[in-house]
Design a protein around this motif. Structure first.
Motif, mmCIF file in Angstrom:
data_model
loop_
_atom_site.group_PDB
_atom_site.id
_atom_site.type_symbol
_atom_site.label_atom_id
_atom_site.label_comp_id
_atom_site.label_asym_id
_atom_site.label_seq_id
_atom_site.Cartn_x
_atom_site.Cartn_y
_atom_site.Cartn_z
ATOM 1 N N VAL A 83 0.878 -1.179 0.000
ATOM 2 C CA VAL A 83 0.000 0.000 0.000
ATOM 3 C C VAL A 83 0.906 1.217 0.000
ATOM 4 O O VAL A 83 1.653 1.441 0.954
ATOM 5 N N ASP A 84 0.875 1.998 -1.086
ATOM 6 C CA ASP A 84 1.752 3.171 -1.145
ATOM 7 C C ASP A 84 1.197 4.309 -0.300
ATOM 8 O O ASP A 84 0.078 4.227 0.227
ATOM 9 N N ALA A 85 1.962 5.373 -0.166
ATOM 10 C CA ALA A 85 1.616 6.454 0.759
ATOM 11 C C ALA A 85 0.305 7.137 0.384
ATOM 12 O O ALA A 85 -0.504 7.457 1.257
ATOM 13 N N LEU A 86 0.086 7.367 -0.901
ATOM 14 C CA LEU A 86 -1.139 8.043 -1.321
ATOM 15 C C LEU A 86 -2.365 7.202 -1.006
ATOM 16 O O LEU A 86 -3.378 7.714 -0.500
ATOM 17 N N GLU A 87 -2.299 5.911 -1.300
ATOM 18 C CA GLU A 87 -3.430 5.043 -0.980
ATOM 19 C C GLU A 87 -3.604 4.925 0.525
ATOM 20 O O GLU A 87 -4.733 4.895 1.032
ATOM 21 N N ALA A 88 -2.485 4.865 1.252
ATOM 22 C CA ALA A 88 -2.559 4.777 2.707
ATOM 23 C C ALA A 88 -3.269 5.992 3.294
ATOM 24 O O ALA A 88 -4.056 5.870 4.240
ATOM 25 N N ALA A 89 -2.998 7.165 2.731
ATOM 26 C CA ALA A 89 -3.680 8.375 3.201
ATOM 27 C C ALA A 89 -5.157 8.337 2.827
ATOM 28 O O ALA A 89 -6.027 8.743 3.610
ATOM 29 N N ASP A 90 -5.451 7.850 1.637
ATOM 30 C CA ASP A 90 -6.841 7.796 1.174
ATOM 31 C C ASP A 90 -7.690 6.885 2.044
ATOM 32 O O ASP A 90 -8.852 7.201 2.334
ATOM 33 N N MET A 91 -7.136 5.769 2.478
ATOM 34 C CA MET A 91 -7.934 4.813 3.251
ATOM 35 C C MET A 91 -7.806 5.011 4.758
ATOM 36 O O MET A 91 -8.513 4.355 5.527
ATOM 37 N N GLY A 92 -6.911 5.889 5.199
ATOM 38 C CA GLY A 92 -6.830 6.204 6.623
ATOM 39 C C GLY A 92 -5.761 5.470 7.397
ATOM 40 O O GLY A 92 -5.738 5.539 8.631
ATOM 41 N N ILE A 93 -4.862 4.760 6.719
ATOM 42 C CA ILE A 93 -3.730 4.169 7.438
ATOM 43 C C ILE A 93 -2.863 5.285 8.011
ATOM 44 O O ILE A 93 -2.337 5.168 9.115
ATOM 45 N N VAL A 94 -2.704 6.370 7.239
ATOM 46 C CA VAL A 94 -1.982 7.550 7.713
ATOM 47 C C VAL A 94 -2.899 8.766 7.622
ATOM 48 O O VAL A 94 -3.872 8.775 6.861
ATOM 49 N N SER A 95 -2.580 9.794 8.395
ATOM 50 C CA SER A 95 -3.377 11.019 8.359
ATOM 51 C C SER A 95 -3.162 11.782 7.064
ATOM 52 O O SER A 95 -4.084 12.387 6.521
ATOM 53 N N ARG A 96 -1.929 11.768 6.568
ATOM 54 C CA ARG A 96 -1.586 12.467 5.334
ATOM 55 C C ARG A 96 -0.226 11.998 4.866
ATOM 56 O O ARG A 96 0.522 11.383 5.634
ATOM 57 N N CYS A 97 0.086 12.277 3.602
ATOM 58 C CA CYS A 97 1.442 12.040 3.104
ATOM 59 C C CYS A 97 2.014 13.363 2.621
ATOM 60 O O CYS A 97 1.282 14.225 2.127
ATOM 61 N N VAL A 98 3.307 13.517 2.797
ATOM 62 C CA VAL A 98 3.977 14.783 2.509
ATOM 63 C C VAL A 98 5.268 14.495 1.746
ATOM 64 O O VAL A 98 5.743 13.361 1.689
ATOM 65 N N HIS A 99 5.848 15.535 1.186
ATOM 66 C CA HIS A 99 7.140 15.412 0.514
ATOM 67 C C HIS A 99 8.175 14.920 1.533
ATOM 68 O O HIS A 99 8.146 15.329 2.704
ATOM 69 N N PRO A 100 9.078 14.045 1.122
ATOM 70 C CA PRO A 100 10.065 13.507 2.076
ATOM 71 C C PRO A 100 10.821 14.577 2.863
ATOM 72 O O PRO A 100 11.105 14.393 4.055
ATOM 73 N N ASP A 101 11.125 15.688 2.223
ATOM 74 C CA ASP A 101 11.874 16.748 2.897
ATOM 75 C C ASP A 101 11.051 17.453 3.971
ATOM 76 O O ASP A 101 11.617 18.162 4.814
ATOM 77 N N GLN A 102 9.736 17.280 3.930
ATOM 78 C CA GLN A 102 8.857 17.970 4.870
ATOM 79 C C GLN A 102 8.349 17.076 5.989
ATOM 80 O O GLN A 102 7.620 17.540 6.866
ATOM 81 N N LEU A 103 8.744 15.796 5.962
ATOM 82 C CA LEU A 103 8.141 14.837 6.903
ATOM 83 C C LEU A 103 8.388 15.207 8.363
ATOM 84 O O LEU A 103 7.447 15.330 9.153
ATOM 85 N N LEU A 104 9.639 15.392 8.745
ATOM 86 C CA LEU A 104 9.927 15.685 10.151
ATOM 87 C C LEU A 104 9.415 17.062 10.542
ATOM 88 O O LEU A 104 8.956 17.266 11.681
ATOM 89 N N GLU A 105 9.466 18.023 9.635
ATOM 90 C CA GLU A 105 8.918 19.357 9.916
ATOM 91 C C GLU A 105 7.421 19.266 10.203
ATOM 92 O O GLU A 105 6.920 19.888 11.140
ATOM 93 N N GLU A 106 6.722 18.482 9.404
ATOM 94 C CA GLU A 106 5.280 18.307 9.600
ATOM 95 C C GLU A 106 4.995 17.663 10.948
ATOM 96 O O GLU A 106 4.084 18.082 11.680
ATOM 97 N N CYS A 107 5.764 16.651 11.289
ATOM 98 C CA CYS A 107 5.552 15.951 12.560
ATOM 99 C C CYS A 107 5.905 16.842 13.754
ATOM 100 O O CYS A 107 5.210 16.829 14.780
#
Length: 267
Positions: free
Chosen positions: A174-198
């Protein structure tokens, strides 16, 4: 070399990084035992208001370490079945520790979350994924079951039974976009923004009442386990009254709103 790094990127935020990138941060005991110890230590640090767990390199966690899982003294004297059961208990304790931590745990899923790594991510309270992340229940692909470390409990509650059954019985990615769509994750972001977002999410959480956040996490997980709406609402009511009557947080929130400022919670 430390296979678990503990850092404090911002006030009130703890970042715990699985640090064996050459093995995709697989769940060897010399990674998982220090992870549990780091989580327990930060759980008792009342200056920390949110915890972020991520992986070094290209992977979040690749699950079982098939190259060299390591050895613990608690295995001495046991037969193979006994070692296997004791080893599973060690990994299960990591999931329980994440669940029991007073602070919210945010999984910053930077790459592959496979098998036990998928379980580790699902144990967190919140999951944010890099666009490079993907999730795979590995056991079913290896002649075993995909039900391990709480995954068959947590995944259906996060995304519903039909999708969870399909993913766990086919063993597909399950890739990140599908994971976000189905609710496995809250959202997916650009790799460079991941820790900033968290970190930004952790800072927002840190701005609220410490007791209020802790009780909210507890009630959310209790709701997952609740036998009935009536029983759970009764527990919610007692938790809300406890915070209302034992702190001055509510009064401070109202006063701050009237004065056009951020509240400063003392309790």
């Amino acid at each position: 070399m430390s296979y678990v790094l503990v850092e404090y990127p911002r006030e009130g935020i703890c970042l715990i990084t699985l640090n064996r990138p050459e093995r995709m941060n697989a769940m060897a005991f010399d990674v998982m035992v220090p992870l549990k110890e780091a989580l327990e230590e930060v759980g008792y640090n009342n200056d920390i208001r949110a915890v972020i767990v991520t992986g070094a390199g290209e992977g979040f966690c690749a699950g079982a370490d098939l190259e060299d899982p390591g050895w613990l003294d608690i295995f001495n004297g046991l037969t193979v079945p006994g070692i296997a059961r004791r080893a599973m208990r060690v990994l299960e304790d990591v999931v329980r520790t994440i669940n029991n931590l007073p602070q919210p745990v945010i999984a910053a899923v930077n790459g592959a979350a496979i098998g036990g790594g998928f379980c580790l991510a699902m144990a967190a309270d919140i999951r944010i994924a890099s666009e490079k992340a993907y999730f795979r229940p590995a056991g079913i692909n290896n002649g075993l079951t995909s039900a391990e470390l709480g995954l068959s409990y947590l995944l259906p509650r996060a995304i519903g039974t039909s999708r969870a059954f399909e993913i766990m019985l086919t063993g597909r990615d399950v890739d990140a976009l599908e994971a976000a769509d189905m609710g496995i994750v809250s959202r997916c972001v650009h790799p460079d923004q991941l820790l900033e977002e968290c970190c930004a999410m952790g800072e927002r959480i840190a701005g609220f009442s410490q007791l209020g956040v802790e009780m909210s996490k507890q009630m959310l997980w209790a709701g997952v386990d609740a036998g009935s709406l009536h029983t759970h609402m009764n527990h919610e009511g007692h938790a809300q009254l406890y915070v209302r009557m034992t702190t001055r947080n509510f009064e401070e929130a109202i006063r701050a709103r009237k004065e056009g400022r951020r509240p400063e919670y003392k309790d």
